[in-house]
Write a protein that holds these residues in place. Structure first.
Motif, PDB file in Angstrom:
ATOM      1  N   LEU A 113       0.800   6.980  -9.408  1.00  0.00           N
ATOM      2  CA  LEU A 113       1.190   5.913  -8.499  1.00  0.00           C
ATOM      3  C   LEU A 113       0.358   5.934  -7.220  1.00  0.00           C
ATOM      4  O   LEU A 113       0.195   4.901  -6.567  1.00  0.00           O
ATOM      5  CB  LEU A 113       2.682   6.027  -8.158  1.00  0.00           C
ATOM      6  CG  LEU A 113       3.339   4.802  -7.523  1.00  0.00           C
ATOM      7  CD1 LEU A 113       3.272   3.608  -8.463  1.00  0.00           C
ATOM      8  CD2 LEU A 113       4.780   5.089  -7.138  1.00  0.00           C
ATOM      9  N   ASP A 114      -0.145   7.098  -6.855  1.00  0.00           N
ATOM     10  CA  ASP A 114      -1.047   7.207  -5.704  1.00  0.00           C
ATOM     11  C   ASP A 114      -2.477   7.534  -6.133  1.00  0.00           C
ATOM     12  O   ASP A 114      -3.296   7.947  -5.306  1.00  0.00           O
ATOM     13  CB  ASP A 114      -0.537   8.258  -4.719  1.00  0.00           C
ATOM     14  CG  ASP A 114      -0.314   9.609  -5.386  1.00  0.00           C
ATOM     15  OD1 ASP A 114      -0.581   9.713  -6.604  1.00  0.00           O
ATOM     16  OD2 ASP A 114       0.119  10.558  -4.704  1.00  0.00           O
TER      17      ASP A 114
ATOM     18  N   LEU B 237      -3.069  -0.449  -9.401  1.00  0.00           N
ATOM     19  CA  LEU B 237      -3.430   0.241  -8.175  1.00  0.00           C
ATOM     20  C   LEU B 237      -4.946   0.294  -8.040  1.00  0.00           C
ATOM     21  O   LEU B 237      -5.663   0.479  -9.027  1.00  0.00           O
ATOM     22  CB  LEU B 237      -2.852   1.663  -8.170  1.00  0.00           C
ATOM     23  CG  LEU B 237      -1.323   1.702  -8.313  1.00  0.00           C
ATOM     24  CD1 LEU B 237      -0.952   2.365  -9.618  1.00  0.00           C
ATOM     25  CD2 LEU B 237      -0.679   2.395  -7.142  1.00  0.00           C
ATOM     26  N   HIS B 238      -5.405   0.149  -6.781  1.00  0.00           N
ATOM     27  CA  HIS B 238      -6.848   0.125  -6.543  1.00  0.00           C
ATOM     28  C   HIS B 238      -7.162   0.845  -5.246  1.00  0.00           C
ATOM     29  O   HIS B 238      -6.460   0.702  -4.235  1.00  0.00           O
ATOM     30  CB  HIS B 238      -7.363  -1.309  -6.460  1.00  0.00           C
ATOM     31  CG  HIS B 238      -8.818  -1.401  -6.131  1.00  0.00           C
ATOM     32  ND1 HIS B 238      -9.798  -1.193  -7.065  1.00  0.00           N
ATOM     33  CD2 HIS B 238      -9.459  -1.645  -4.949  1.00  0.00           C
ATOM     34  CE1 HIS B 238     -10.983  -1.312  -6.499  1.00  0.00           C
ATOM     35  NE2 HIS B 238     -10.812  -1.591  -5.209  1.00  0.00           N
ATOM     36  N   LYS B 239      -8.243   1.630  -5.297  1.00  0.00           N
ATOM     37  CA  LYS B 239      -8.757   2.319  -4.113  1.00  0.00           C
ATOM     38  C   LYS B 239     -10.261   2.449  -4.266  1.00  0.00           C
ATOM     39  O   LYS B 239     -10.760   2.720  -5.369  1.00  0.00           O
ATOM     40  CB  LYS B 239      -8.111   3.697  -3.952  1.00  0.00           C
ATOM     41  CG  LYS B 239      -8.525   4.423  -2.677  1.00  0.00           C
ATOM     42  CD  LYS B 239      -7.789   5.736  -2.519  1.00  0.00           C
ATOM     43  CE  LYS B 239      -8.235   6.740  -3.564  1.00  0.00           C
ATOM     44  NZ  LYS B 239      -7.674   8.089  -3.312  1.00  0.00           N
TER      45      LYS B 239
ATOM     46  N   ARG C  58       0.845  -1.192   0.000  1.00  0.00           N
ATOM     47  CA  ARG C  58       0.000   0.000   0.000  1.00  0.00           C
ATOM     48  C   ARG C  58       0.879   1.239   0.000  1.00  0.00           C
ATOM     49  O   ARG C  58       1.786   1.372   0.831  1.00  0.00           O
ATOM     50  CB  ARG C  58      -0.911   0.002   1.221  1.00  0.00           C
ATOM     51  CG  ARG C  58      -2.070   0.980   1.103  1.00  0.00           C
ATOM     52  CD  ARG C  58      -3.003   0.874   2.289  1.00  0.00           C
ATOM     53  NE  ARG C  58      -4.248   1.586   2.034  1.00  0.00           N
ATOM     54  CZ  ARG C  58      -5.212   1.744   2.930  1.00  0.00           C
ATOM     55  NH1 ARG C  58      -5.070   1.222   4.142  1.00  0.00           N
ATOM     56  NH2 ARG C  58      -6.321   2.400   2.636  1.00  0.00           N
ATOM     57  N   HIS C  59       0.632   2.148  -0.965  1.00  0.00           N
ATOM     58  CA  HIS C  59       1.339   3.423  -1.029  1.00  0.00           C
ATOM     59  C   HIS C  59       0.631   4.452  -0.162  1.00  0.00           C
ATOM     60  O   HIS C  59      -0.564   4.326   0.143  1.00  0.00           O
ATOM     61  CB  HIS C  59       1.398   3.939  -2.465  1.00  0.00           C
ATOM     62  CG  HIS C  59       2.222   3.086  -3.378  1.00  0.00           C
ATOM     63  ND1 HIS C  59       3.498   2.697  -3.076  1.00  0.00           N
ATOM     64  CD2 HIS C  59       1.940   2.547  -4.607  1.00  0.00           C
ATOM     65  CE1 HIS C  59       3.977   1.955  -4.062  1.00  0.00           C
ATOM     66  NE2 HIS C  59       3.052   1.844  -4.999  1.00  0.00           N
TER      67      HIS C  59
ATOM     68  N   GLU D  83       2.712  -1.617 -12.103  1.00  0.00           N
ATOM     69  CA  GLU D  83       1.859  -1.790 -10.937  1.00  0.00           C
ATOM     70  C   GLU D  83       0.404  -1.553 -11.296  1.00  0.00           C
ATOM     71  O   GLU D  83       0.080  -0.647 -12.077  1.00  0.00           O
ATOM     72  CB  GLU D  83       2.260  -0.825  -9.814  1.00  0.00           C
ATOM     73  CG  GLU D  83       3.586  -1.132  -9.163  1.00  0.00           C
ATOM     74  CD  GLU D  83       3.844  -0.263  -7.944  1.00  0.00           C
ATOM     75  OE1 GLU D  83       2.926   0.512  -7.571  1.00  0.00           O
ATOM     76  OE2 GLU D  83       4.946  -0.360  -7.363  1.00  0.00           O
TER      77      GLU D  83
ATOM     78  N   THR E 260      -9.498   0.963 -10.615  1.00  0.00           N
ATOM     79  CA  THR E 260      -8.170   0.374 -10.774  1.00  0.00           C
ATOM     80  C   THR E 260      -7.463   1.027 -11.956  1.00  0.00           C
ATOM     81  O   THR E 260      -8.045   1.156 -13.039  1.00  0.00           O
ATOM     82  CB  THR E 260      -8.269  -1.140 -10.997  1.00  0.00           C
ATOM     83  OG1 THR E 260      -8.937  -1.728  -9.880  1.00  0.00           O
ATOM     84  CG2 THR E 260      -6.891  -1.766 -11.142  1.00  0.00           C
TER      85      THR E 260
ATOM     86  N   PRO F 108      -3.673   3.953  -1.941  1.00  0.00           N
ATOM     87  CA  PRO F 108      -4.156   2.824  -2.750  1.00  0.00           C
ATOM     88  C   PRO F 108      -3.363   1.553  -2.485  1.00  0.00           C
ATOM     89  O   PRO F 108      -2.170   1.595  -2.163  1.00  0.00           O
ATOM     90  CB  PRO F 108      -3.937   3.311  -4.183  1.00  0.00           C
ATOM     91  CG  PRO F 108      -2.751   4.216  -4.076  1.00  0.00           C
ATOM     92  CD  PRO F 108      -2.881   4.900  -2.737  1.00  0.00           C
ATOM     93  N   TYR F 109      -4.045   0.420  -2.615  1.00  0.00           N
ATOM     94  CA  TYR F 109      -3.359  -0.865  -2.618  1.00  0.00           C
ATOM     95  C   TYR F 109      -2.731  -1.083  -3.983  1.00  0.00           C
ATOM     96  O   TYR F 109      -3.215  -0.564  -4.998  1.00  0.00           O
ATOM     97  CB  TYR F 109      -4.335  -1.999  -2.310  1.00  0.00           C
ATOM     98  CG  TYR F 109      -4.935  -1.941  -0.931  1.00  0.00           C
ATOM     99  CD1 TYR F 109      -4.242  -2.434   0.163  1.00  0.00           C
ATOM    100  CD2 TYR F 109      -6.198  -1.388  -0.722  1.00  0.00           C
ATOM    101  CE1 TYR F 109      -4.788  -2.390   1.430  1.00  0.00           C
ATOM    102  CE2 TYR F 109      -6.756  -1.333   0.551  1.00  0.00           C
ATOM    103  CZ  TYR F 109      -6.043  -1.830   1.624  1.00  0.00           C
ATOM    104  OH  TYR F 109      -6.568  -1.786   2.880  1.00  0.00           O
ATOM    105  N   PHE F 110      -1.649  -1.865  -4.036  1.00  0.00           N
ATOM    106  CA  PHE F 110      -1.024  -2.131  -5.329  1.00  0.00           C
ATOM    107  C   PHE F 110      -0.576  -3.587  -5.411  1.00  0.00           C
ATOM    108  O   PHE F 110      -0.272  -4.239  -4.411  1.00  0.00           O
ATOM    109  CB  PHE F 110       0.160  -1.193  -5.575  1.00  0.00           C
ATOM    110  CG  PHE F 110       1.380  -1.483  -4.736  1.00  0.00           C
ATOM    111  CD1 PHE F 110       2.344  -2.390  -5.148  1.00  0.00           C
ATOM    112  CD2 PHE F 110       1.566  -0.831  -3.524  1.00  0.00           C
ATOM    113  CE1 PHE F 110       3.464  -2.648  -4.379  1.00  0.00           C
ATOM    114  CE2 PHE F 110       2.681  -1.087  -2.742  1.00  0.00           C
ATOM    115  CZ  PHE F 110       3.631  -2.001  -3.176  1.00  0.00           C
TER     116      PHE F 110
END
Length: 706
Positions: free
Chosen positions: A203-204, A161-163, A113-114, A159, A168, A122-124
């Motif tokens: 990335l975030d 990324l999902h939030k 997670r960033h 990567e 995604t 977000p999770y990655f």
């Protein structure tokens, strides 16, 4: 052409040749004289070493695997510098191969997670391919036995990324880093990997005017490499399994646990954890383990609860998989995956199924005993917490001790090698002093425990021990003095045979203790109960051991809520060993008097002293005493002493000390010489019993002050 002209031409040619040679020689000499410079590059720069290569190379024969975890950071609201940025988390697993001793590649899967701009977290899930260069091999050549190496790396990463609410998205970038490695063995290494990279501007999942994101991480990990060189790669045929009981193991462990509603919830406190496991290795690489554990859950806004957990685990030994089975390997690691079930006390008492995964790092003390550290993550469904959370995550960290059963071939070898005379001449007697702490009825408050013990090994595998113990617990002002008797079974001797010079011994014991206790301002009460535990001895010398002793005890204490109150003790101390059977005796069997030792002696002593009121009142004052004695040994075992003692007793109810004088006459018994016959021992243990006449400066000595 006339003859005269031909003759002239030949003479001219003959004359010209020497002159030409002479001129050429002179020109060469002049040239050498003029070229007085030298090319400094020929002397300053060394020729590069030829590129080292493996003698034989096949795909995957220099494979390495690694796992790592650590924090990562990226830019924050402060701008590109990232000052004040919050910490994210990253975990990775990698597989790679060395093409040459210098050049290699690595493929990595990572997740975490960033923590970026505006609190976006977000999770990655990512994948990367890296080129790796072994700088140590480049500069100093290949050396497989080298214990420390430095790698450089660089690669590309993608990567996903999902939030929640943002969907995604994908991000890509480049990164560089380096990796110092410390090899614990020829196949196992620890590493630290600082890394830095530039990525696309999502990335975030937040876009800014910078149009890029940076990311830095600091990972710590454990890796394994295949080493096919002769002498290091072992054949799995060394794995011995003749019957079902072979290669079975039992483990005891303790540690910490924490219940989280999700992977980012760290609000709850750590609780204690204890576990007991039994398992079996069916192959060098695969095993099964059953574990029963209990932990205290400290959850905000709810009462502390006890959670019982049962696990069924599959164990995958990475070292045996990569390099074959080696019964004498010192460092190895197991991947642990399995299913779990939890049952919690208190509110919401329901059964919760789950799954778990972890890693077990192992230090093998010998073929039968190992110490391990095992971090693990457990995931349970709802109903485990009174809060009604749908997801419950348990993080645990266990430190444990494993005993592995011997095989049939090892037992036959032990029986063939045992020499009975070695045991007869060994130190079978021991005297020990230990101290430590204990916890009773889930209450951890100010406490201490001290004990002395005297024991003997009457067989290489079996022994007995008598103890005297003092326990203090601030709760209820509990103080007790008790005696105990234990039966000891030496697990190390049972597994690997008798060895008086072994540096580590592990014994199990079971016994009974009884005594008097004073608590809750009531009169002294008789207390008793069974106990069991482990005794680990680390050899310092032929006569001295360091001992560690964890034990469980259930005491019958009148007036307590439970019939038998459980308690856990952890003690450590020293054990003095004596008893080689080389006594010198006369024809009648009596111990001979030795003429080469001084029979008369004078002694003086000074130190702290304790009295009965120290144990039965809440005032834990320590007094002081002095003593002077003269005596004589009639034999090398028996003697007498006459002395004067003076005690300065600190009375908590008065500013004045109570001075007590005592004349005493004592009989002395040297137990070390009684058993060994050795009068020149550097350390002797003597007991005494006697009579005394005392007086005091207190006119109110008869009045009780309690």
């Amino acid at each position: 052409m006339t003859t005269a002209k031909i003759t002239k031409s030949v003479c001219a040619a003959l004359l010209f040749c020497p002159l030409s040679i002479l001129a050429s020689t002179q020109n060469s000499a002049l040239s050498e004289q003029r070229d007085s410079t030298m090319n400094a590059l020929d002397y300053v720069l060394q020729r590069p070493n030829p590129n080292p290569r493996f003698e034989t190379k096949k795909f995957g024969d220099h494979l390495f695997l690694s796992g790592s975890i650590g924090p990562d950071w990226m830019r924050s609201n402060d701008g590109a510098t990232g000052i004040g940025s919050e910490t994210g988390m990253r975990a990775e697993i990698s597989v790679g191969d060395w093409i040459t001793p210098v050049h290699g590649w690595r493929f990595t899967l990572g997740a975490g997670r960033h923590s970026g701009v505006d609190g976006s977290k977000p999770y990655f899930l990512g994948a990367s391919i890296d080129y790796m260069m072994n700088l140590s091999a480049l500069v100093r050549g290949e050396k497989p036995s080298r214990r420390f190496e430095i790698m450089a790396l660089g690669g590309v990463e993608l990567e996903a990324l999902h939030k929640s609410g943002a969907g995604t998205k994908m991000a890509a970038g480049l990164h560089i880093g380096f990796q110092p490695r410390l090899y614990l063995s020829n196949t196992t290494y620890l590493f630290l990997e600082p890394r830095f990279g530039f990525y696309s501007d999502n990335l975030d999942l937040v876009s800014t005017w910078h149009r890029f994101d940076w990311n830095a991480s600091l990972l710590i990990g454990l890796g394994y490499r295949i080493n096919p060189r002769p002498g290091f790669h072992r054949d799995n045929s060394l794995f011995d399994s003749e019957r079902f009981g072979d290669n079975m193991f039992i483990s005891v462990s303790g540690g910490l646990s924490r219940l989280m509603k999700n992977v980012n919830d760290y609000s709850n406190k750590f609780g204690g954890l204890g576990a007991l496991s039994i398992g079996k290795w069916f192959t060098p690489c695969s095993g099964l383990r059953l574990t029963a554990s209990g932990t205290e859950v400290k959850e905000k806004r709810y009462d502390n609860r006890i959670v019982a957990i049962g696990d069924i685990d599959y164990l995958w030994n990475l070292n045996s998989t990569l390099n074959g089975f080696d019964p004498d390997r010192k460092i190895e690691g197991n991947v642990v995956i399995g299913v779990s079930g939890a049952f919690a006390s208190g509110r919401g008492k329901k059964f919760s199924p789950g799954v778990h995964a972890g890693f077990q790092g192992i230090w093998n003390i010998n073929r039968h005993f190992a110490i391990y550290l095992e971090p693990a993550l457990r995931y349970f469904g709802g109903n485990l917490s009174p809060s009604g959370a749908k997801r419950n995550v348990f993080t645990t960290l266990n430190l444990g001790l494993t005993y592995r059963n011997g095989t049939g071939s090892e037992r036959r070898y032990i029986n063939e090698q045992f020499i009975e005379e070695d045991f007869r001449n060994s130190n079978k007697w021991f005297f020990e002093v230990v101290g430590g702490v204990f916890m009773r009825s889930r209450i951890w408050s100010s406490n201490h425990t001290v004990a002395i013990g005297l024991g003997k090994w009457f067989l290489p595998e079996s022994g007995w021990r008598l103890t005297g113990e003092y326990d203090y617990l601030s709760t209820n002002k509990y103080r007790s003095i008790s005696i105990g008797a234990d039966y000891l079974a030496n697990l190390t001797t049972l597994a690997a045979g008798f060895d008086d010079e072994r540096i580590f011994d592990l014994s199990a014991f079971i016994g009974l203790s009884a005594g008097g206790a004073h608590y809750q301002t009531v009169n002294n009460k008789f207390v008793w109960g069974p106990r069991a535990g482990l005794r680990a001895a680390f050899r310092l010398s032929q006569s001295l051991d360091i001992v560690l002793e964890p034990r469980l005890q259930a005491m019958r204490i009148p007036g307590y809520a439970r019939s038998f109150t459980p308690a856990f003790f952890a003690q450590a101390g020293l054990s003095y060993k004596f008893g080689q059977m080389h006594k010198k005796r006369g024809d009648d069997g009596s111990v001979l008097i030795m003429d080469d030792f001084n029979r008369n002696f004078v002694s003086a002593s000074f130190g702290p002293s304790l009295f009965s009121e120290t144990f039965v009142t809440s005032h834990k004052t320590v007094s002081w005493a002095v003593d002077a004695s003269v005596g004589r040994w009639f034999t090398n075992v028996s003697g007498v002493q006459f002395g004067l003692s003076y005690d300065f007793i600190d009375r908590y109810w008065s500013p004045d000390y109570l001075n007590v004088g005592t004349l005493h006459l004592d009989y002395l018994l040297n137990m070390t010489t009684l058993v060994t016959g050795n009068t020149r021992s550097k350390f002797s243990l003597a007991g005494l019993v006697g009579l005394g006449l005392g007086w005091s400066n207190d006119a109110e000595i008869g009045r009780a002050h309690v």
